[in-house]
Motif scaffolding. Structure first.
Motif, PDB file in Angstrom:
ATOM      1  N   SER A 136      31.477  42.577  83.679  1.00 19.74           N
ATOM      2  CA  SER A 136      31.140  42.850  82.233  1.00 19.74           C
ATOM      3  C   SER A 136      29.964  41.983  81.671  1.00 19.74           C
ATOM      4  O   SER A 136      29.118  42.652  81.036  1.00 19.74           O
ATOM      5  CB  SER A 136      32.331  42.771  81.418  1.00 19.74           C
ATOM      6  N   VAL A 137      29.835  40.867  82.255  1.00 15.33           N
ATOM      7  CA  VAL A 137      28.657  40.121  81.975  1.00 15.33           C
ATOM      8  C   VAL A 137      27.352  40.623  82.457  1.00 15.33           C
ATOM      9  O   VAL A 137      26.430  40.807  81.504  1.00 15.33           O
ATOM     10  CB  VAL A 137      28.767  38.639  82.159  1.00 15.33           C
ATOM     11  N   ILE A 138      27.462  41.010  83.645  1.00 12.05           N
ATOM     12  CA  ILE A 138      26.188  41.596  84.231  1.00 12.05           C
ATOM     13  C   ILE A 138      25.872  42.864  83.579  1.00 12.05           C
ATOM     14  O   ILE A 138      24.834  43.164  83.353  1.00 12.05           O
ATOM     15  CB  ILE A 138      26.779  41.874  85.734  1.00 12.05           C
ATOM     16  N   ARG A 139      26.936  43.527  83.323  1.00 14.14           N
ATOM     17  CA  ARG A 139      26.726  45.041  82.331  1.00 14.14           C
ATOM     18  C   ARG A 139      25.920  44.832  81.248  1.00 14.14           C
ATOM     19  O   ARG A 139      24.944  45.477  80.673  1.00 14.14           O
ATOM     20  CB  ARG A 139      27.952  45.664  82.483  1.00 14.14           C
ATOM     21  N   TYR A 140      26.195  43.545  80.554  1.00 13.15           N
ATOM     22  CA  TYR A 140      25.905  43.340  79.257  1.00 13.15           C
ATOM     23  C   TYR A 140      24.334  43.081  79.236  1.00 13.15           C
ATOM     24  O   TYR A 140      23.392  43.369  78.554  1.00 13.15           O
ATOM     25  CB  TYR A 140      26.635  42.358  78.434  1.00 13.15           C
ATOM     26  N   ILE A 141      23.976  42.122  80.213  1.00 11.40           N
ATOM     27  CA  ILE A 141      22.723  41.515  80.066  1.00 11.40           C
ATOM     28  C   ILE A 141      21.649  42.123  81.142  1.00 11.40           C
ATOM     29  O   ILE A 141      20.627  41.880  80.935  1.00 11.40           O
ATOM     30  CB  ILE A 141      22.885  40.032  80.682  1.00 11.40           C
ATOM     31  N   SER A 142      22.070  42.856  82.324  1.00 18.77           N
ATOM     32  CA  SER A 142      21.023  43.158  83.214  1.00 18.77           C
ATOM     33  C   SER A 142      20.356  44.657  82.841  1.00 18.77           C
ATOM     34  O   SER A 142      20.902  45.392  82.214  1.00 18.77           O
ATOM     35  CB  SER A 142      21.750  43.114  84.538  1.00 18.77           C
ATOM     36  N   ASN A 143      19.091  44.580  83.460  1.00 21.14           N
ATOM     37  CA  ASN A 143      18.503  46.118  83.563  1.00 21.14           C
ATOM     38  C   ASN A 143      18.799  46.752  84.599  1.00 21.14           C
ATOM     39  O   ASN A 143      19.087  47.781  84.887  1.00 21.14           O
ATOM     40  CB  ASN A 143      16.930  45.720  83.339  1.00 21.14           C
ATOM     41  N   ARG A 144      18.847  45.919  85.733  1.00 19.75           N
ATOM     42  CA  ARG A 144      18.903  46.470  87.238  1.00 19.75           C
ATOM     43  C   ARG A 144      19.884  45.382  87.832  1.00 19.75           C
ATOM     44  O   ARG A 144      19.795  44.309  87.677  1.00 19.75           O
ATOM     45  CB  ARG A 144      17.633  46.589  88.186  1.00 19.75           C
ATOM     46  N   VAL A 145      20.920  46.047  88.763  1.00 15.57           N
ATOM     47  CA  VAL A 145      21.749  45.553  89.141  1.00 15.57           C
ATOM     48  C   VAL A 145      21.722  45.489  91.034  1.00 15.57           C
ATOM     49  O   VAL A 145      21.854  46.487  91.382  1.00 15.57           O
ATOM     50  CB  VAL A 145      23.203  45.951  88.823  1.00 15.57           C
ATOM     51  N   ALA A 146      21.853  44.436  91.547  1.00 13.45           N
ATOM     52  CA  ALA A 146      22.189  44.526  92.931  1.00 13.45           C
ATOM     53  C   ALA A 146      23.641  44.092  93.375  1.00 13.45           C
ATOM     54  O   ALA A 146      24.048  42.999  92.751  1.00 13.45           O
ATOM     55  CB  ALA A 146      21.120  43.547  93.810  1.00 13.45           C
ATOM     56  N   VAL A 147      24.291  44.897  94.123  1.00 10.16           N
ATOM     57  CA  VAL A 147      25.707  44.518  94.789  1.00 10.16           C
ATOM     58  C   VAL A 147      25.583  43.757  95.955  1.00 10.16           C
ATOM     59  O   VAL A 147      24.742  44.442  96.940  1.00 10.16           O
ATOM     60  CB  VAL A 147      26.445  45.682  94.691  1.00 10.16           C
ATOM     61  N   MET A 148      25.721  42.545  96.346  1.00  6.55           N
ATOM     62  CA  MET A 148      25.890  41.947  97.490  1.00  6.55           C
ATOM     63  C   MET A 148      27.237  41.806  98.453  1.00  6.55           C
ATOM     64  O   MET A 148      28.273  41.655  97.479  1.00  6.55           O
ATOM     65  CB  MET A 148      25.166  40.751  97.400  1.00  6.55           C
ATOM     66  N   TYR A 149      27.185  42.039  99.546  1.00  6.74           N
ATOM     67  CA  TYR A 149      28.172  42.156 100.369  1.00  6.74           C
ATOM     68  C   TYR A 149      27.842  41.430 101.728  1.00  6.74           C
ATOM     69  O   TYR A 149      27.277  41.763 102.393  1.00  6.74           O
ATOM     70  CB  TYR A 149      29.032  43.083 100.518  1.00  6.74           C
ATOM     71  N   LEU A 150      28.518  40.193 101.798  1.00  5.06           N
ATOM     72  CA  LEU A 150      28.083  39.397 102.992  1.00  5.06           C
ATOM     73  C   LEU A 150      26.577  39.192 103.481  1.00  5.06           C
ATOM     74  O   LEU A 150      26.272  39.320 104.778  1.00  5.06           O
ATOM     75  CB  LEU A 150      28.879  39.930 104.337  1.00  5.06           C
ATOM     76  N   GLY A 151      26.075  38.666 102.522  1.00  5.18           N
ATOM     77  CA  GLY A 151      24.532  38.454 102.545  1.00  5.18           C
ATOM     78  C   GLY A 151      23.558  39.585 102.405  1.00  5.18           C
ATOM     79  O   GLY A 151      22.548  39.424 102.689  1.00  5.18           O
ATOM     80  N   LYS A 152      24.081  40.734 102.259  1.00 10.18           N
ATOM     81  CA  LYS A 152      23.234  41.696 102.244  1.00 10.18           C
ATOM     82  C   LYS A 152      23.341  42.640 100.888  1.00 10.18           C
ATOM     83  O   LYS A 152      24.506  42.568 100.367  1.00 10.18           O
ATOM     84  CB  LYS A 152      23.680  42.919 103.398  1.00 10.18           C
ATOM     85  N   ILE A 153      22.317  43.371 100.419  1.00 14.35           N
ATOM     86  CA  ILE A 153      22.417  43.996  99.353  1.00 14.35           C
ATOM     87  C   ILE A 153      22.859  45.374  99.770  1.00 14.35           C
ATOM     88  O   ILE A 153      22.167  46.013 100.442  1.00 14.35           O
ATOM     89  CB  ILE A 153      20.995  44.288  98.691  1.00 14.35           C
ATOM     90  N   VAL A 154      24.221  45.786  99.307  1.00 16.32           N
ATOM     91  CA  VAL A 154      24.602  47.137  99.712  1.00 16.32           C
ATOM     92  C   VAL A 154      24.111  48.478  98.709  1.00 16.32           C
ATOM     93  O   VAL A 154      24.149  49.454  99.001  1.00 16.32           O
ATOM     94  CB  VAL A 154      26.119  47.200  99.951  1.00 16.32           C
ATOM     95  N   GLU A 155      24.095  47.907  97.532  1.00 13.28           N
ATOM     96  CA  GLU A 155      23.592  48.812  96.428  1.00 13.28           C
ATOM     97  C   GLU A 155      22.684  48.387  95.371  1.00 13.28           C
ATOM     98  O   GLU A 155      22.961  47.164  94.951  1.00 13.28           O
ATOM     99  CB  GLU A 155      24.764  49.685  96.002  1.00 13.28           C
ATOM    100  N   LEU A 156      21.670  49.053  95.041  1.00 17.87           N
ATOM    101  CA  LEU A 156      20.746  48.395  94.170  1.00 17.87           C
ATOM    102  C   LEU A 156      20.195  49.467  93.006  1.00 17.87           C
ATOM    103  O   LEU A 156      19.792  50.552  93.430  1.00 17.87           O
ATOM    104  CB  LEU A 156      19.323  47.954  94.795  1.00 17.87           C
ATOM    105  N   ALA A 157      20.776  49.412  91.848  1.00 15.58           N
ATOM    106  CA  ALA A 157      20.475  50.454  90.881  1.00 15.58           C
ATOM    107  C   ALA A 157      20.267  50.023  89.521  1.00 15.58           C
ATOM    108  O   ALA A 157      20.583  48.799  89.206  1.00 15.58           O
ATOM    109  CB  ALA A 157      21.529  51.421  90.926  1.00 15.58           C
ATOM    110  N   GLY A 158      19.627  50.860  88.535  1.00  5.11           N
ATOM    111  CA  GLY A 158      19.769  50.419  86.989  1.00  5.11           C
ATOM    112  C   GLY A 158      21.080  50.316  86.734  1.00  5.11           C
ATOM    113  O   GLY A 158      22.210  50.939  87.287  1.00  5.11           O
ATOM    114  N   LYS A 159      21.453  49.467  85.519  1.00  8.44           N
ATOM    115  CA  LYS A 159      22.706  49.265  85.164  1.00  8.44           C
ATOM    116  C   LYS A 159      23.398  50.309  84.840  1.00  8.44           C
ATOM    117  O   LYS A 159      24.640  50.320  85.540  1.00  8.44           O
ATOM    118  CB  LYS A 159      22.445  48.262  83.794  1.00  8.44           C
ATOM    119  N   ASN A 160      22.963  51.491  84.106  1.00  7.84           N
ATOM    120  CA  ASN A 160      23.989  52.605  83.752  1.00  7.84           C
ATOM    121  C   ASN A 160      24.146  53.194  84.930  1.00  7.84           C
ATOM    122  O   ASN A 160      25.224  53.725  85.167  1.00  7.84           O
ATOM    123  CB  ASN A 160      22.981  53.273  82.665  1.00  7.84           C
TER     124      ASN A 160
END
Lengths: 327, 293
Positions: A217-241
């Motif tokens: 929820s904090v990430i959603r509030y403040i970010s423009n773009r978000v990267a989701v990481m799993y085990l040292g890798k980015i698995v998904e990267l997209a605009g917040k909405n």
């Protein structure tokens, strides 16, 4: 296209172990593997993931607090990993950090005034009087009393200390601030104050943030773009909405489905993941997530999926997305 | 923007004040400090406190029992033992303080380097381990035998023996501090190794150094006496406590007071320093501290 403020290209960090005198076993922990992204100036780039996924290591590697093992980091087009000592000192002025544990991040035997002033002393900016003036200005900027100068860090509450930490990060007038879970240790009410302060400061000083958190929820509030990481890798990267309304990677979906909803009667489809995160010492072949993925396919065992654009501005690393397109 | 008031933080009071309060509450530390202070006053005011000159001989008064004129009796040359013990405090405490100063400076320097730089640690600590492997007294006697007995060499020998202890204590404190987030924060602000090593870390390692310094003070007083007693320490004409003991050993049966009074003095001084050290450890150890505040 305008040049992004920060460009991370193929950044990896592995921690070798077992280099003891007699020990045979050698190996390395892959903390961050082959991470690439860009951050345009004045935006906030959120990095989210569970504990141990390498998000803090990534943040520290960008500032070279941990020396990256491979990859390039470009700040305003300049490669900071190749900078000479002298160049690096001036580059570092543009990149600062805010820490999770504000108490641990301050020398307990230094007064707040000298803590905030230290970056100015190190970089020899201005006269002594000018530095003092700047410190007072910074204190006012983050909303603390001027009499805080002569006090020690332990005399403040957690929220106040986080403000001091922010003031110190602002001292050198940086472009980029890496915020490593800056509000995770705070009460919810204080969290919102600090986040609002960060937002105000971003506008006022045109700052760029890399915001690391496990709190969606904090990430959603403040970010423009978000990267989701799993085990040292980015698995998904997209605009917040885009990410929050339409997560494509099964891991992101599971993560997002775990966020509590204010309306308890709303029927939600929850994806519950089984098992534990595999050890980063010995990650699974192919896709790192395949051991826990609810939609695992044979190909996941063989080939590691690349982070590819699946929609405009939306990158996902999953075979599922590609195969769906092919069908 | 919300202004945060500092009201609640004021009420908590400062940590320095808490240290003083804990000290006055700790009876062991207070006792040790009081006795030590007494000895320091005696050493500084020796000419006023002594009743005779320490080197004045009077063969007609040899081996007198303690009496109203000669509080601790006289030795085989008719010298006043009380005055000699009073003047001896200057030598013993002087040696102790010098050793504390030199081991603290040297030990802190070596400990900082070893604790901070791993490459230095490997080599330096093996050397210091080697020094510590010798029994202290043997090493001291060897050094004294090679260099000859004078006051400076006593201080040197004790420094060689006790510096590794101090270095070890500082090293472990530095190794703890090195991993703290504030060091990382300083580095993020642009600080180099030198600044972190000399500016940030030392101020957080003060407590264990103070405790170790008190202990080394006690050991030094004791070792100086041992060396003098064995005849390889301070030259015999200087009235150190160890020399007084050594003088008395021949007359242990005929005139036991020559041995008893300097012996009691050494015991009292070392006891005071040890209790002070123990008390300080209790006060300055943050784990114990948290429970008591």
């Amino acid at each position: 296209m305008k040049q992004p403020l920060l460009e991370v290209d193929g950044l990896s960090k592995w921690f070798p172990f077992g280099r003891g005198f007699l020990s045979r076993r050698r190996g390395a922990v892959q903390a961050v593997s082959d991470v690439s992204f860009t951050v345009p100036a004045g935006t906030t780039f959120g990095i989210v993931g569970e504990s141990g996924c390498g998000k803090s290591t990534l943040g520290r590697a960008i500032l070279r607090l941990i020396e990256p093992s491979a990859g390039r980091i470009l700040l305003n087009g300049k490669d900071v990993t190749k900078a000479s000592r002298r160049e690096w000192l001036s580059l570092r002025r543009n990149m600062q950090m805010i820490f999770q544990d504000s108490y641990a991040s301050m020398n307990p035997r230094m007064r707040v005034g000298s803590i905030i002033q230290e970056p100015l002393n190190i970089h020899r900016i201005g006269s002594d009087g000018e530095r003092k003036e700047r410190v007072e200005f910074l204190l006012k900027t983050v909303g603390l009393q001027p009499d805080s100068l002569g006090k020690y860090p332990h005399e403040f509450s957690g929220g106040q200390r986080q403000r001091i930490d922010i003031a110190r990060a602002l001292a050198l007038n940086p472009n980029l601030i890496v915020c490593d879970e800056p509000v995770s240790a705070l009460d919810v009410s204080i969290q919102s104050q600090v986040i609002n302060l960060l937002n105000d400061l971003q506008e006022r000083f045109s700052l760029t943030y890399i915001f690391i958190s496990h709190d969606l929820s904090v990430i959603r509030y403040i970010s423009n773009r978000v990267a989701v990481m799993y085990l040292g890798k980015i698995v998904e990267l997209a605009g917040k909405n885009d990410l929050f309304s339409n997560p494509l990677h099964p891991y992101s979906r599971a993560l997002l489905s775990a966020v509590p909803h204010p309306d308890p009667d709303k029927v939600r489809k929850r994806t519950i993941l089984e098992g534990d995160v595999p050890s980063p010492v010995n990650p699974p072949s192919g896709c790192y997530f395949r051991t826990r993925c609810p939609q695992v396919m044979p190909v996941c065992r063989e080939i590691s999926p690349e982070l590819a654009e699946t929609a405009p501005g939306h990158q996902t690393a999953c075979h599922l997305i590609g195969s769906r397109k092919n069908c | 923007m919300l202004r945060v008031t500092n009201q609640e933080s004021k009420a908590r009071g400062s940590r320095r004040f808490a240290t003083v309060r804990l000290f006055t509450r700790n009876k062991t530390a207070l006792f040790g400090a009081a006795v030590l202070l007494f000895f320091i006053v005696v050493a500084l005011g020796a000419p006023l406190i002594a009743t005779h000159r320490p080197a004045d001989m009077d063969p007609s008064l040899r081996l007198n029992k303690p009496n109203a004129v000669y509080f601790f009796g006289t030795d085989r040359f008719g010298r006043d033992l009380y005055s000699r013990v009073v003047y001896g405090s200057r030598i013993s405490l002087g040696v102790g303080l010098s050793v504390v100063a030199s081991t603290t400076i040297l030990g802190a320097l070596l400990g900082l380097l070893a604790g901070y730089f791993r490459s230095v640690d490997e080599i330096l600590m093996r050397i210091l381990d080697g020094l510590m492997a010798f029994p202290g007294i043997i090493l001291m006697i060897t050094i004294m035998a090679v260099l000859g007995s004078n006051l400076f060499n006593v201080i040197l020998a004790l420094t060689v023996v006790y510096t590794p202890r101090m270095a070890r204590v500082v090293r472990s404190a530095v190794m703890v501090q090195r991993e703290m987030t504030y060091v990382e924060a300083a580095r993020a602000a642009g600080a180099g190794d030198l600044r972190i090593l000399l500016w940030h870390i030392p101020r957080n390692c003060v407590a264990p150094v103070i405790i170790q310094a008190t202990m080394i003070f006690a050991y030094s007083v004791l070792s100086e006496s041992s060396l003098s007693f064995l005849g390889v320490g301070v030259p015999p004409e200087i009235p150190s406590w160890g020399n007084l003991l050594s003088d008395g050993k021949v007359f242990l049966r005929r005139a036991p007071w020559i041995t008893i009074f300097p012996g009691l003095t050494i015991a009292a001084c070392v006891l005071a320093l040890n209790t002070l050290g123990d008390g300080l450890r209790d006060i300055l150890d943050p784990r114990i501290r948290k429970k008591k505040i």
